[in-house]
Design an enzyme around this catalytic site. Sequence first.
Site, short mmCIF file in Angstrom:
data_model
loop_
_atom_site.label_atom_id
_atom_site.label_comp_id
_atom_site.label_asym_id
_atom_site.label_seq_id
_atom_site.Cartn_x
_atom_site.Cartn_y
_atom_site.Cartn_z
N ASP A 21 0.83 -1.20 0.00
CA ASP A 21 0.00 0.00 0.00
C ASP A 21 0.87 1.26 0.00
OD1 ASP A 21 -2.29 1.49 0.05
OD2 ASP A 21 -2.72 1.17 2.17
N ASN A 69 -10.32 -2.73 -6.88
CA ASN A 69 -9.52 -1.74 -7.61
C ASN A 69 -10.15 -1.33 -8.95
OD1 ASN A 69 -6.26 -2.94 -6.45
ND2 ASN A 69 -7.53 -1.28 -5.66
C1 FPP Z 1 -1.43 0.47 -3.45
O1 FPP Z 1 -1.06 1.78 -3.58
C2 FPP Z 1 -0.92 -0.33 -4.52
C3 FPP Z 1 -1.68 -0.91 -5.50
C4 FPP Z 1 -3.13 -0.80 -5.60
C5 FPP Z 1 -1.10 -1.69 -6.54
C6 FPP Z 1 0.13 -2.43 -6.16
C7 FPP Z 1 0.88 -2.66 -7.38
C8 FPP Z 1 2.22 -2.68 -7.51
C9 FPP Z 1 3.17 -2.61 -6.41
C10 FPP Z 1 2.82 -2.78 -8.82
C11 FPP Z 1 2.14 -3.75 -9.70
C12 FPP Z 1 2.76 -5.04 -9.69
C13 FPP Z 1 2.26 -6.05 -10.41
C14 FPP Z 1 2.95 -7.35 -10.46
C15 FPP Z 1 0.99 -5.87 -11.13
P1 FPP Z 1 -2.19 2.86 -3.73
O2 FPP Z 1 -2.29 3.23 -5.16
O3 FPP Z 1 -3.46 2.36 -3.12
O4 FPP Z 1 -1.57 4.02 -2.88
P2 FPP Z 1 -2.33 5.13 -2.04
O5 FPP Z 1 -3.21 4.40 -1.05
O6 FPP Z 1 -1.22 5.89 -1.39
O7 FPP Z 1 -3.11 5.96 -3.03
#
Ligand code: FPP
Length: 246
Positions: A21, A69
Amino acid sequence: MTDSTDSRDKQFPKHVAIIMDGNGRWARERFLPRAAGHKQGVEALRRTVRVAAELGVDFLTVYSFSSENWSRPESEIKHLFSLLRRFVGQDVADLHGSGIRIRIIGERSNLSKDIVELIEYCEDLTQDNSGMTLVIAFNYGARQELAGAVQRLAQEVKEGKLAPADITDDLIAENLSTKNIPDPDLLIRTSGEQRLSNFLLWQCAYTEFVFVSEHWPAFDKTVLARAIEEFQNRDRRYGGLISATS
Ligand code: FPP
Protein backbone atom coordinates in the site's frame (compact mmCIF):
# COMPACT_ATOMS: atom_id res chain seq x y z
CA MET A 1 -3.95 -25.71 6.92
CA THR A 2 -3.74 -23.58 10.00
CA ASP A 3 -0.34 -24.26 11.55
CA SER A 4 2.44 -23.51 9.09
CA THR A 5 5.31 -23.27 11.58
CA ASP A 6 8.38 -25.33 10.79
CA SER A 7 10.32 -27.53 13.16
CA ARG A 8 13.59 -26.29 11.50
CA ASP A 9 13.07 -22.85 12.95
CA LYS A 10 9.81 -22.49 14.74
CA GLN A 11 9.65 -18.72 14.68
CA PHE A 12 10.77 -18.02 11.13
CA PRO A 13 7.84 -17.09 8.88
CA LYS A 14 7.54 -19.68 6.17
CA HIS A 15 4.83 -17.69 4.40
CA VAL A 16 4.88 -13.89 4.28
CA ALA A 17 1.95 -12.02 2.76
CA ILE A 18 2.16 -8.34 1.90
CA ILE A 19 -0.45 -5.68 1.23
CA MET A 20 1.61 -3.31 -0.90
CA ASP A 21 0.00 0.00 0.00
CA GLY A 22 0.99 3.62 -0.43
CA ASN A 23 2.27 3.92 -4.00
CA GLY A 24 0.05 6.95 -4.54
CA ARG A 25 1.11 8.66 -1.30
CA TRP A 26 4.78 7.99 -2.02
CA ALA A 27 4.36 9.73 -5.38
CA ARG A 28 2.30 12.62 -3.98
CA GLU A 29 4.92 13.37 -1.34
CA ARG A 30 7.42 13.76 -4.19
CA PHE A 31 5.05 15.81 -6.43
CA LEU A 32 5.07 12.94 -8.93
CA PRO A 33 2.16 11.33 -10.79
CA ARG A 34 0.62 8.21 -9.21
CA ALA A 35 2.05 6.16 -12.10
CA ALA A 36 5.55 6.97 -10.82
CA GLY A 37 4.57 5.47 -7.46
CA HIS A 38 3.37 2.26 -9.10
CA LYS A 39 6.55 2.11 -11.19
CA GLN A 40 8.68 2.32 -8.03
CA GLY A 41 6.26 -0.18 -6.50
CA VAL A 42 7.32 -2.71 -9.12
CA GLU A 43 10.98 -2.05 -8.22
CA ALA A 44 10.13 -2.65 -4.56
CA LEU A 45 8.43 -5.90 -5.57
CA ARG A 46 11.52 -7.05 -7.49
CA ARG A 47 13.71 -6.23 -4.48
CA THR A 48 11.40 -7.94 -2.04
CA VAL A 49 11.16 -11.16 -4.05
CA ARG A 50 14.94 -11.37 -4.14
CA VAL A 51 15.43 -10.54 -0.45
CA ALA A 52 12.61 -12.82 0.77
CA ALA A 53 14.08 -15.75 -1.18
CA GLU A 54 17.56 -15.00 0.23
CA LEU A 55 16.20 -14.89 3.77
CA GLY A 56 14.59 -18.30 3.33
CA VAL A 57 10.91 -17.41 3.02
CA ASP A 58 9.13 -20.32 1.29
CA PHE A 59 6.00 -18.46 0.15
CA LEU A 60 5.63 -14.76 -0.58
CA THR A 61 2.13 -13.55 -1.43
CA VAL A 62 1.57 -10.01 -2.67
CA TYR A 63 -1.70 -8.15 -3.22
CA SER A 64 -1.26 -6.41 -6.54
CA PHE A 65 -4.80 -5.76 -7.77
CA SER A 66 -7.96 -6.24 -5.75
CA SER A 67 -11.49 -6.93 -6.99
CA GLU A 68 -12.31 -3.47 -5.64
CA ASN A 69 -9.52 -1.74 -7.61
CA TRP A 70 -11.85 -1.72 -10.64
CA SER A 71 -13.41 1.40 -9.11
CA ARG A 72 -10.22 3.37 -9.84
CA PRO A 73 -10.00 5.63 -12.92
CA GLU A 74 -9.72 3.66 -16.15
CA SER A 75 -6.30 5.13 -16.91
CA GLU A 76 -4.90 3.84 -13.60
CA ILE A 77 -6.42 0.38 -14.14
CA LYS A 78 -4.82 0.26 -17.59
CA HIS A 79 -1.52 1.27 -16.05
CA LEU A 80 -1.68 -1.46 -13.37
CA PHE A 81 -2.47 -4.04 -16.05
CA SER A 82 0.43 -2.86 -18.17
CA LEU A 83 2.70 -3.16 -15.10
CA LEU A 84 1.63 -6.77 -14.66
CA ARG A 85 2.28 -7.44 -18.35
CA ARG A 86 5.70 -5.82 -18.09
CA PHE A 87 6.59 -7.44 -14.77
CA VAL A 88 5.75 -10.87 -16.12
CA GLY A 89 7.29 -10.17 -19.53
CA GLN A 90 10.57 -8.80 -18.18
CA ASP A 91 11.01 -10.77 -14.99
CA VAL A 92 9.63 -14.23 -15.58
CA ALA A 93 12.84 -15.54 -17.16
CA ASP A 94 14.94 -14.23 -14.26
CA LEU A 95 12.51 -15.57 -11.67
CA HIS A 96 12.48 -18.92 -13.45
CA GLY A 97 16.29 -18.89 -13.55
CA SER A 98 16.31 -18.32 -9.77
CA GLY A 99 14.08 -21.35 -9.24
CA ILE A 100 11.04 -19.32 -8.20
CA ARG A 101 7.62 -20.83 -8.70
CA ILE A 102 4.86 -18.39 -9.64
CA ARG A 103 1.18 -18.76 -8.75
CA ILE A 104 -1.38 -16.15 -9.61
CA ILE A 105 -4.60 -16.14 -7.60
CA GLY A 106 -7.77 -14.20 -8.32
CA GLU A 107 -10.69 -14.16 -10.72
CA ARG A 108 -9.75 -14.83 -14.34
CA SER A 109 -13.16 -14.86 -16.01
CA ASN A 110 -13.27 -11.08 -16.50
CA LEU A 111 -9.64 -10.67 -17.57
CA SER A 112 -8.63 -10.23 -21.19
CA LYS A 113 -7.42 -13.30 -23.08
CA ASP A 114 -3.84 -12.05 -23.33
CA ILE A 115 -3.55 -11.52 -19.57
CA VAL A 116 -4.96 -14.99 -18.87
CA GLU A 117 -2.49 -16.49 -21.38
CA LEU A 118 0.36 -14.65 -19.67
CA ILE A 119 -0.72 -15.91 -16.26
CA GLU A 120 -0.94 -19.49 -17.54
CA TYR A 121 2.41 -19.14 -19.29
CA CYS A 122 4.32 -18.11 -16.17
CA GLU A 123 2.57 -20.66 -13.97
CA ASP A 124 3.29 -23.48 -16.44
CA LEU A 125 6.89 -22.40 -17.00
CA THR A 126 7.75 -22.29 -13.30
CA GLN A 127 5.53 -25.05 -11.89
CA ASP A 128 8.35 -27.54 -11.32
CA ASN A 129 10.71 -25.06 -9.66
CA SER A 130 11.65 -25.83 -6.09
CA GLY A 131 12.60 -22.39 -4.76
CA MET A 132 10.34 -19.82 -3.13
CA THR A 133 6.77 -19.63 -4.39
CA LEU A 134 5.71 -16.13 -5.39
CA VAL A 135 1.94 -15.84 -5.18
CA ILE A 136 0.58 -12.78 -6.97
CA ALA A 137 -2.97 -11.88 -5.97
CA PHE A 138 -4.30 -10.18 -9.09
CA ASN A 139 -7.99 -9.34 -9.51
CA TYR A 140 -8.35 -11.02 -6.13
CA GLY A 141 -11.02 -10.58 -3.47
CA ALA A 142 -11.33 -12.93 -0.50
CA ARG A 143 -15.12 -12.68 -0.23
CA GLN A 144 -15.46 -13.50 -3.92
CA GLU A 145 -13.05 -16.41 -3.47
CA LEU A 146 -15.13 -17.76 -0.57
CA ALA A 147 -18.40 -17.27 -2.48
CA GLY A 148 -16.94 -19.29 -5.38
CA ALA A 149 -15.94 -22.12 -3.03
CA VAL A 150 -19.41 -22.14 -1.42
CA GLN A 151 -21.06 -22.26 -4.85
CA ARG A 152 -18.96 -25.25 -5.93
CA LEU A 153 -19.62 -27.15 -2.70
CA ALA A 154 -23.34 -26.33 -2.81
CA GLN A 155 -23.46 -27.70 -6.36
CA GLU A 156 -21.86 -30.96 -5.18
CA VAL A 157 -24.40 -31.22 -2.36
CA LYS A 158 -27.21 -30.59 -4.86
CA GLU A 159 -25.89 -33.36 -7.10
CA GLY A 160 -25.74 -35.74 -4.13
CA LYS A 161 -21.93 -36.04 -4.29
CA LEU A 162 -21.36 -34.43 -0.91
CA ALA A 163 -23.18 -34.44 2.43
CA PRO A 164 -23.46 -31.04 4.19
CA ALA A 165 -21.77 -32.58 7.26
CA ASP A 166 -18.70 -33.35 5.12
CA ILE A 167 -18.02 -29.65 4.56
CA THR A 168 -15.10 -29.22 6.92
CA ASP A 169 -12.65 -26.34 7.19
CA ASP A 170 -10.07 -28.46 5.33
CA LEU A 171 -12.52 -29.01 2.46
CA ILE A 172 -13.24 -25.30 2.26
CA ALA A 173 -9.47 -24.55 2.20
CA GLU A 174 -9.06 -27.07 -0.64
CA ASN A 175 -11.64 -25.15 -2.65
CA LEU A 176 -9.87 -21.81 -2.33
CA SER A 177 -7.38 -20.46 -4.85
CA THR A 178 -4.64 -20.96 -2.23
CA LYS A 179 -5.07 -24.75 -2.28
CA ASN A 180 -1.81 -26.45 -1.20
CA ILE A 181 -0.34 -23.15 0.02
CA PRO A 182 0.12 -22.96 3.79
CA ASP A 183 -1.61 -20.10 5.58
CA PRO A 184 0.49 -16.94 5.95
CA ASP A 185 2.48 -16.77 9.18
CA LEU A 186 3.12 -13.06 8.84
CA LEU A 187 1.12 -10.39 7.05
CA ILE A 188 2.73 -7.02 6.47
CA ARG A 189 0.80 -3.95 5.37
CA THR A 190 2.76 -0.89 4.39
CA SER A 191 1.86 2.77 4.60
CA GLY A 192 0.32 2.77 8.06
CA GLU A 193 -3.19 1.51 7.24
CA GLN A 194 -4.41 -1.22 9.57
CA ARG A 195 -6.99 -3.32 7.74
CA LEU A 196 -7.21 -6.45 5.58
CA SER A 197 -9.07 -4.93 2.60
CA ASN A 198 -10.61 -8.24 1.46
CA PHE A 199 -7.24 -10.03 1.36
CA LEU A 200 -6.93 -13.71 2.42
CA LEU A 201 -9.75 -13.47 4.98
CA TRP A 202 -9.97 -17.23 5.52
CA GLN A 203 -6.24 -17.88 5.37
CA CYS A 204 -5.31 -15.21 7.94
CA ALA A 205 -7.23 -16.75 10.86
CA TYR A 206 -3.99 -17.17 12.87
CA THR A 207 -1.63 -14.90 10.96
CA GLU A 208 0.43 -12.32 12.83
CA PHE A 209 -0.10 -8.80 11.45
CA VAL A 210 2.68 -6.22 11.29
CA PHE A 211 1.85 -2.71 10.08
CA VAL A 212 4.75 -0.58 8.93
CA SER A 213 4.68 3.14 8.23
CA GLU A 214 6.87 3.05 5.09
CA HIS A 215 5.07 3.40 1.76
CA TRP A 216 5.44 0.36 -0.48
CA PRO A 217 7.95 1.95 -2.95
CA ALA A 218 10.30 2.48 0.03
CA PHE A 219 10.03 -1.13 1.22
CA ASP A 220 13.42 -2.83 1.45
CA LYS A 221 15.43 -5.48 3.26
CA THR A 222 15.64 -3.40 6.45
CA VAL A 223 11.87 -2.98 6.69
CA LEU A 224 11.28 -6.67 5.92
CA ALA A 225 13.88 -7.78 8.48
CA ARG A 226 12.30 -5.50 11.10
CA ALA A 227 8.85 -6.94 10.44
CA ILE A 228 10.23 -10.49 10.70
CA GLU A 229 11.93 -9.57 13.98
CA GLU A 230 8.64 -8.25 15.33
CA PHE A 231 6.99 -11.50 14.24
CA GLN A 232 9.69 -13.48 16.03
CA ASN A 233 8.86 -11.71 19.28
CA ARG A 234 5.20 -12.71 19.07
CA ASP A 235 3.81 -15.67 20.99
CA ARG A 236 1.64 -17.66 18.58
CA ARG A 237 -0.90 -19.57 20.57
CA TYR A 238 -3.51 -20.65 18.00
CA GLY A 239 -6.17 -20.26 20.67
CA GLY A 240 -4.12 -22.13 23.28
CA LEU A 241 -2.35 -20.86 26.38
CA ILE A 242 0.74 -18.67 26.77
CA SER A 243 3.79 -20.88 26.21
CA ALA A 244 5.93 -21.81 29.24
CA THR A 245 8.97 -20.03 27.77
CA SER A 246 7.33 -16.62 27.57
C1 FPP B 1 -1.43 0.47 -3.45
O1 FPP B 1 -1.06 1.78 -3.58
C2 FPP B 1 -0.92 -0.33 -4.52
C3 FPP B 1 -1.68 -0.91 -5.50
C4 FPP B 1 -3.13 -0.80 -5.60
C5 FPP B 1 -1.10 -1.69 -6.54
C6 FPP B 1 0.13 -2.43 -6.16
C7 FPP B 1 0.88 -2.66 -7.38
C8 FPP B 1 2.22 -2.68 -7.51
C9 FPP B 1 3.17 -2.61 -6.41
C10 FPP B 1 2.82 -2.78 -8.82
C11 FPP B 1 2.14 -3.75 -9.70
C12 FPP B 1 2.76 -5.04 -9.69
C13 FPP B 1 2.26 -6.05 -10.41
C14 FPP B 1 2.95 -7.35 -10.46
C15 FPP B 1 0.99 -5.87 -11.13
P1 FPP B 1 -2.19 2.86 -3.73
O2 FPP B 1 -2.29 3.23 -5.16
O3 FPP B 1 -3.46 2.36 -3.12
O4 FPP B 1 -1.57 4.02 -2.88
P2 FPP B 1 -2.33 5.13 -2.04
O5 FPP B 1 -3.21 4.40 -1.05
O6 FPP B 1 -1.22 5.89 -1.39
O7 FPP B 1 -3.11 5.96 -3.03
